[in-house]
Design a protein around this motif. Structure first.
Motif, mmCIF file in Angstrom:
data_model
loop_
_atom_site.group_PDB
_atom_site.id
_atom_site.type_symbol
_atom_site.label_atom_id
_atom_site.label_comp_id
_atom_site.label_asym_id
_atom_site.label_seq_id
_atom_site.Cartn_x
_atom_site.Cartn_y
_atom_site.Cartn_z
ATOM 1 N N TRP A 189 -25.510 14.441 32.557
ATOM 2 C CA TRP A 189 -24.187 14.503 31.936
ATOM 3 C C TRP A 189 -23.432 15.758 32.368
ATOM 4 C CZ3 TRP A 189 -22.865 18.569 28.865
ATOM 5 C CH2 TRP A 189 -23.901 19.330 28.325
ATOM 6 N N GLU A 190 -24.150 16.841 32.695
ATOM 7 C CA GLU A 190 -23.491 18.068 33.156
ATOM 8 C C GLU A 190 -22.965 17.925 34.589
ATOM 9 O OE1 GLU A 190 -25.657 21.815 31.160
ATOM 10 O OE2 GLU A 190 -27.011 20.549 32.348
ATOM 11 N N ARG A 191 -23.548 17.020 35.351
ATOM 12 C CA ARG A 191 -23.165 16.814 36.745
ATOM 13 C C ARG A 191 -21.978 15.863 36.868
ATOM 14 N NH1 ARG A 191 -24.647 20.780 39.067
ATOM 15 N NH2 ARG A 191 -24.412 19.766 41.043
ATOM 16 N N ARG A 192 -21.612 15.194 35.764
ATOM 17 C CA ARG A 192 -20.536 14.194 35.815
ATOM 18 C C ARG A 192 -19.149 14.734 35.527
ATOM 19 N NH1 ARG A 192 -24.643 10.712 33.681
ATOM 20 N NH2 ARG A 192 -23.995 11.090 31.534
ATOM 21 N N ARG A 193 -19.077 15.839 34.748
ATOM 22 C CA ARG A 193 -17.736 16.330 34.434
ATOM 23 C C ARG A 193 -17.730 17.854 34.351
ATOM 24 N NH1 ARG A 193 -17.729 15.143 28.029
ATOM 25 N NH2 ARG A 193 -17.535 17.348 27.594
ATOM 26 N N ALA A 194 -16.599 18.401 34.661
ATOM 27 C CA ALA A 194 -16.451 19.862 34.682
ATOM 28 C C ALA A 194 -16.621 20.437 33.283
ATOM 29 C CB ALA A 194 -15.087 20.233 35.252
ATOM 30 N N GLN A 195 -17.212 21.618 33.238
ATOM 31 C CA GLN A 195 -17.414 22.358 31.993
ATOM 32 C C GLN A 195 -16.733 23.712 32.118
ATOM 33 O OE1 GLN A 195 -21.612 22.440 30.599
ATOM 34 N NE2 GLN A 195 -21.986 21.461 32.579
ATOM 35 N N ASN A 196 -16.496 24.343 30.981
ATOM 36 C CA ASN A 196 -15.977 25.709 30.996
ATOM 37 C C ASN A 196 -17.046 26.661 31.523
ATOM 38 O OD1 ASN A 196 -13.509 24.966 29.943
ATOM 39 N ND2 ASN A 196 -14.038 25.525 27.851
ATOM 40 N N ILE A 197 -16.609 27.577 32.364
ATOM 41 C CA ILE A 197 -17.459 28.638 32.900
ATOM 42 C C ILE A 197 -16.697 29.933 32.683
ATOM 43 C CG2 ILE A 197 -18.579 29.589 34.944
ATOM 44 C CD1 ILE A 197 -18.436 26.694 36.136
ATOM 45 N N LEU A 198 -17.293 30.844 31.954
ATOM 46 C CA LEU A 198 -16.657 32.124 31.646
ATOM 47 C C LEU A 198 -17.251 33.200 32.546
ATOM 48 C CD1 LEU A 198 -14.552 33.306 29.709
ATOM 49 C CD2 LEU A 198 -16.427 33.822 28.138
ATOM 50 N N ILE A 199 -16.372 33.911 33.259
ATOM 51 C CA ILE A 199 -16.803 34.896 34.249
ATOM 52 C C ILE A 199 -16.271 36.271 33.873
ATOM 53 C CG2 ILE A 199 -16.649 35.565 36.687
ATOM 54 C CD1 ILE A 199 -16.080 32.497 37.211
ATOM 55 N N ASN A 200 -17.165 37.242 33.881
ATOM 56 C CA ASN A 200 -16.796 38.647 33.689
ATOM 57 C C ASN A 200 -17.384 39.441 34.845
ATOM 58 O OD1 ASN A 200 -15.466 39.237 30.882
ATOM 59 N ND2 ASN A 200 -16.944 37.589 30.576
ATOM 60 N N VAL A 201 -16.552 40.286 35.429
ATOM 61 C CA VAL A 201 -16.966 41.051 36.607
ATOM 62 C C VAL A 201 -16.532 42.501 36.450
ATOM 63 C CG1 VAL A 201 -16.620 41.296 39.103
ATOM 64 C CG2 VAL A 201 -16.798 39.021 38.107
#
Length: 118
Positions: free
Chosen positions: A20-32
């Motif tokens: 199910w994770e491979r079928r639709r985009a999810q939120n990804i939070l990035i801090n650098v």
């Protein structure tokens, strides 16, 4: 060492090992956090002597939305490598999180530190 911070860059991409994770985009939070020396920029007050954080954020965002990684560990290392392509960046801390990935947790993720010497 001075720091340039990109905080809470929100991308949407395919990340995860479940079907199910491979079928639709999810939120990804990035801090650098980019570690650099800003003294030259201080002396010249010239944008050309600065790390272009807008360009860096776009680069990180584009990669996160297009790479389709299985793990946050792999994505974090990808992003650290991209940051270290910038000649003025000596070290980087990257945190990648998946908001809502675990029940009862706001977010889960990984934080890594990399340097030009690694």
């Amino acid at each position: 060492m001075d720091k340039i911070i990109i905080k809470n860059l929100l991308a949407r991409g395919i990340i995860g090992v479940n079907d199910w994770e491979r079928r639709r985009a999810q939120n990804i939070l990035i801090n650098v956090t980019l570690f650099t020396d800003t003294r030259r920029a201080w002396q010249t007050d010239d944008i050309n002597d600065c790390v272009d954080y807008s360009k860096m954020a776009r680069k990180l965002f584009t990669h996160a939305e297009s790479v389709n990684r299985l793990t946050v560990e792999a994505l974090a290392n990808d992003l650290a490598s991209l940051c270290l392509e910038e000649p003025a960046v000596q070290n980087v801390t990257v945190r990648v999180e998946k908001p809502g990935a675990v029940r009862f947790a706001e977010s889960v993720g990984v934080e890594i530190e990399r340097s030009r010497d690694d």
